[in-house]
Design a protein around this motif. Structure first.
Motif, PDB file in Angstrom:
ATOM      1  N   TYR A   1       0.843  -1.199   0.000  1.00 58.13           N
ATOM      2  CA  TYR A   1       0.000   0.000   0.000  1.00 58.13           C
ATOM      3  C   TYR A   1       0.878   1.249   0.000  1.00 58.13           C
ATOM      4  O   TYR A   1       0.637   2.202  -0.735  1.00 58.13           O
ATOM      5  CB  TYR A   1      -0.909  -0.055   1.223  1.00 58.13           C
ATOM      6  N   GLN A   2       1.930   1.237   0.840  1.00 59.04           N
ATOM      7  CA  GLN A   2       2.832   2.377   0.922  1.00 59.04           C
ATOM      8  C   GLN A   2       3.839   2.404  -0.227  1.00 59.04           C
ATOM      9  O   GLN A   2       4.513   3.398  -0.433  1.00 59.04           O
ATOM     10  CB  GLN A   2       3.614   2.316   2.235  1.00 59.04           C
ATOM     11  N   GLU A   3       3.976   1.270  -0.921  1.00 58.24           N
ATOM     12  CA  GLU A   3       4.935   1.090  -2.019  1.00 58.24           C
ATOM     13  C   GLU A   3       6.374   1.303  -1.586  1.00 58.24           C
ATOM     14  O   GLU A   3       7.202   1.746  -2.375  1.00 58.24           O
ATOM     15  CB  GLU A   3       4.590   2.000  -3.198  1.00 58.24           C
ATOM     16  N   GLN A   4       6.661   1.048  -0.319  1.00 52.58           N
ATOM     17  CA  GLN A   4       8.052   1.085   0.133  1.00 52.58           C
ATOM     18  C   GLN A   4       8.176   0.301   1.442  1.00 52.58           C
ATOM     19  O   GLN A   4       7.180   0.024   2.112  1.00 52.58           O
ATOM     20  CB  GLN A   4       8.513   2.511   0.357  1.00 52.58           C
ATOM     21  N   VAL A   5       9.409  -0.073   1.771  1.00 50.22           N
ATOM     22  CA  VAL A   5       9.663  -0.851   2.975  1.00 50.22           C
ATOM     23  C   VAL A   5      10.817  -0.213   3.732  1.00 50.22           C
ATOM     24  O   VAL A   5      11.843   0.110   3.147  1.00 50.22           O
ATOM     25  CB  VAL A   5      10.067  -2.302   2.611  1.00 50.22           C
ATOM     26  N   ASN A   6      10.636   0.019   5.027  1.00 56.42           N
ATOM     27  CA  ASN A   6      11.784   0.412   5.856  1.00 56.42           C
ATOM     28  C   ASN A   6      11.662  -0.221   7.234  1.00 56.42           C
ATOM     29  O   ASN A   6      10.584  -0.678   7.626  1.00 56.42           O
ATOM     30  CB  ASN A   6      11.917   1.927   5.939  1.00 56.42           C
ATOM     31  N   ALA A   7      12.776  -0.260   7.953  1.00 60.83           N
ATOM     32  CA  ALA A   7      12.815  -1.027   9.203  1.00 60.83           C
ATOM     33  C   ALA A   7      11.940  -0.405  10.282  1.00 60.83           C
ATOM     34  O   ALA A   7      11.487  -1.096  11.183  1.00 60.83           O
ATOM     35  CB  ALA A   7      14.259  -1.143   9.700  1.00 60.83           C
ATOM     36  N   GLN A   8      11.685   0.897  10.194  1.00 58.01           N
ATOM     37  CA  GLN A   8      10.895   1.545  11.248  1.00 58.01           C
ATOM     38  C   GLN A   8       9.390   1.398  11.030  1.00 58.01           C
ATOM     39  O   GLN A   8       8.613   1.804  11.884  1.00 58.01           O
ATOM     40  CB  GLN A   8      11.239   3.034  11.328  1.00 58.01           C
ATOM     41  N   MET A   9       8.984   0.848   9.869  1.00 55.09           N
ATOM     42  CA  MET A   9       7.559   0.890   9.555  1.00 55.09           C
ATOM     43  C   MET A   9       6.707   0.174  10.608  1.00 55.09           C
ATOM     44  O   MET A   9       5.642   0.662  10.970  1.00 55.09           O
ATOM     45  CB  MET A   9       7.280   0.342   8.161  1.00 55.09           C
ATOM     46  N   GLY A  10       7.218  -0.928  11.135  1.00 54.44           N
ATOM     47  CA  GLY A  10       6.461  -1.642  12.152  1.00 54.44           C
ATOM     48  C   GLY A  10       6.238  -0.795  13.386  1.00 54.44           C
ATOM     49  O   GLY A  10       5.145  -0.731  13.941  1.00 54.44           O
TER      50      GLY A  10
END
Lengths: 340, 351
Positions: free
Chosen positions: A262-271
């Protein structure tokens, strides 16, 4: 969730617990009340679908947390890690399969997305198993240590994500057939949001059936009410604990994968960023209640989207205001669970 | 004299006393022993975090309550000074007004949170404080007209506290505004630390301990635990606000990353647990070790990572940016095996 408890017990044993419809009505009331403020019907439809989609994704991420709390009395502050790991797992598979995603046919897109989502669930579930076995098992019953240990797990695994996947944000393009929107009348509905609503409903229905129509579900519900009694009847509640924990982590991984697409990106802080919203949803729903979690997630999703349109400045704080309002109305959440 | 100052709570270990003395002397003479800008910044940060962590220990270690709103109070202190200085101009009156206002605000918020959510279980309090703190963080970034948003506020202090001001130069030592602000920070922290030591060794502190050990029994004896927990929450909040005020005075800047960020909350948790929960000396050790690690461990890891270059995975694990990983592992080990942290370990050696 206690509503259906009476369905498979003999009529005389327990009086039927009635489903409390007020919170459900509240969701509908809020959606209808927003209509005159928004003004135009197509915009309202778009916002409502967006709110429902957001709510469903939050529900997937939060349901495991609330169930684990209800059954094991463990509040896992590292729950956000399962979300991040799920997202990274999905991203890894999807970037490997970029060829299928170029083909622009639904079948080929699905052949990339299904393995990605399965990888997310498997990876998060595996991590959940490790968490339960190694970190949480020694501190059952000690809330203070649970909070501290899970916070420690959060720190360590967030850093390990950096070690494994690198510190940069990974862009995650959505497959062609589920991007874009389709038009019904004048309302534009994003395809991906529709997909999120459908997946969310399937997950909720599956959970509801599993909890209310199977023997395992019966044991889980009994465990939430009174774990000692379940154990004394000869069931190995430890196994149940691990099963629920792994399933909850897997669901968080699924939610994380959906959220990342949905966000079209992944980063370690997302959780960690979603975790605050998830806690709010769990508190609103009533700690340990899956049904409450579902309603709470829908409320949060809808209100975030309506306020985002009507008063953008308020949007980020709307969750907290909603939580305060709900707690003033029902101090133990929408659907309080037996244990206080 | 010493007995009164320490409220009868001695370090109770020779090694611990020695370490504490080294930290005290090091901080007291920091401008003369370590004259560089970086090392003086490190010294001031250690001092501020000693107060911040000690006030958090009052909650976590002594009362057994986990709060995630401690950085919020830290931030209120920082922004109180920052907003007063930036909007009202660099005068002593404005500084006093800012300090008074943020202390009052912290007290009111801590009281409200405490009365609303300390009645219920510890987990609920932890979750509520997390939500409120994130709300405050959003507020600070959204009200950019007042708070400077993500950029924060850079402001000017009263004349005497500016680095350029030379107040006197006896014996060839230049006493400038920088030195004066350092000693304001140092002596305020020392005084407030001793005050906290007084609090935890008072009858009030003993009741807190009894609540931590057995809530049910303490209530049965006749203590109103909600009242005690709320007062502890308010005292901890005031301590954090004071730390925020001092940090803002030292940095002449307030922003989300220096005060409100969730990362600082995690840092505080690490410091308390590694130093030792339930003993204020743990805060001194935890803060000192952590801030030193934050500033110097990276250099060490860079060297180690370089030496292991070529091996699989190990260089990535020892990458300078991964220093938090190792402190996290140490944190978990501490929670399981040394619940009283380094201080507990040092004290146990004597016995």
């Amino acid at each position: 969730m206690s509503a259906a408890a009476s369905a498979d017990t003999p009529g005389t044993a327990l009086p039927a617990a009635r489903l409390d419809w007020t919170p459900v009505a509240l969701v509908l009331a809020i959606a209808l009340a927003a209509l005159p403020f928004v003004g135009s019907l197509p915009t309202w439809v778009t916002l409502t679908v967006a709110g429902l989609a957001m709510g469903m994704m939050i529900f997937m991420m939060a349901s495991g947390l609330t169930l684990v709390f209800g059954l094991m009395d463990v509040m896992n502050f590292a729950h956000g890690i399962f979300i991040s790991v799920g997202a990274y797992g999905a991203a890894t598979v999807l970037t490997r399969m970029s060829a299928q995603m170029q083909a622009n046919s639904l079948a080929s897109d699905l052949s990339a997305m299904v393995p990605a989502v399965l990888a997310a669930i498997a990876l998060a579930g595996l991590l959940g198993w490790f968490f339960e076995r190694v970190l949480i098992r020694p501190v059952y019953g000690d809330h203070l240590k649970q909070i501290l240990v899970t916070m420690g797990g959060l720190i360590v695994f967030e850093q390990l994500i950096h070690v494994v996947w690198g510190p940069d944000i990974i862009p995650l393009p959505r497959p062609g057939t589920i991007t874009g929107a389709f038009i019904i009348g004048e309302a534009a509905i994003e395809r991906y949001r529709m997909l999120a609503v459908i997946v969310g409903l399937i997950v909720f229905a599956a959970m509801w059936l599993l909890l209310n129509r199977t023997r395992i579900g019966l044991l889980v519900r009994a465990g939430v009410e009174n774990p000692e009694m379940v154990e004394s009847l000869g069931y190995r509640i430890r196994r149940l604990f691990i099963g629920v924990f792994v399933a909850g982590s897997g669901l968080a991984g699924l939610g994380g994968a959906m959220w990342a697409m949905y966000q079209e990106q992944v980063n370690a802080q997302m959780g960690m960023q979603v975790l605050v919203v998830i806690f709010i949803v769990v508190i609103i729903g009533g700690l340990g209640s899956v049904g409450g979690c579902f309603i709470g997630a829908l409320l949060v999703g809808l209100i975030a989207n309506y306020t985002g349109y009507l008063a953008p400045k308020l949007a980020l704080g709307s969750n907290i205001l909603l939580m305060v309002a709900v707690l003033l109305w029902r101090p133990r959440g929408l659907y309080p669970i037996g244990k206080a | 004299m010493l007995h009164t100052l320490l409220s009868g709570d001695y370090p109770r270990s020779r090694a611990l006393s020695a370490v504490l003395l080294v930290v005290l002397v090091g901080l007291a003479l920091a401008p003369f022993i370590f004259p560089g800008t970086r090392s003086l910044n490190v010294a001031a940060k250690v001092a501020v975090f000693v107060l911040l962590v000690a006030s958090y220990d009052l909650l976590l270690g002594y009362t057994g309550v986990v709060s995630f709103a401690h950085t919020m109070f830290f931030g209120i202190g920082g922004y109180g000074v920052g907003i007063a200085m930036a909007k009202l101009g660099p005068g002593w009156g404005a500084l006093a007004l800012g300090i008074g206002a943020c202390l009052a605000l912290s007290l009111a918020i801590a009281l409200a949170i405490g009365l609303l959510s300390l009645r219920v279980r510890a987990i609920f309090f932890a979750m509520i404080t997390l939500a409120v703190a994130s709300f405050f963080q959003i507020l600070a970034s959204q009200l950019s007209a007042v708070t400077g948003g993500e950029d924060g506020l850079t402001f000017r202090l009263p004349e005497a506290l500016r680095p350029g001001t030379v107040l006197a130069s006896p014996f060839g030592i230049e006493i400038n505004g920088r030195l004066l602000s350092y000693y304001i920070v140092f002596f305020s922290v020392l005084a407030l630390f001793l005050a906290l030591l007084r609090v935890v060794n008072s009858p009030f502190g003993r009741v807190l301990l009894s609540i931590r050990e057995n809530e049910f029994r303490s209530e049965a004896i006749g203590y109103r635990i909600v009242t005690y927990r709320t007062v502890a929450n308010c005292l901890a909040a005031l301590g954090a606000t004071a730390a925020g005020i001092l940090y803002a005075i030292w940095l002449r800047y307030t922003g989300p990353d220096t005060t409100l960020s969730f990362n600082i909350m995690i840092d505080i948790l690490l410091m308390v647990v590694i130093g030792g929960m339930g003993t204020l000396y743990g805060a001194v050790l935890g803060a000192t070790i952590f801030v030193l690690a934050q500033n110097y461990l990276r250099d060490l890891m860079k060297a180690a990572s370089g030496a292991l270059d070529g091996l699989p995975l190990l260089p990535a694990l020892l990458h300078p940016d991964r220093w938090l990983l190792w402190l996290g592992v140490l944190f978990i080990v501490c929670v399981y095996y040394f619940p009283t942290g380094i201080v507990g370990k040092l004290r146990a050696r004597r016995a």
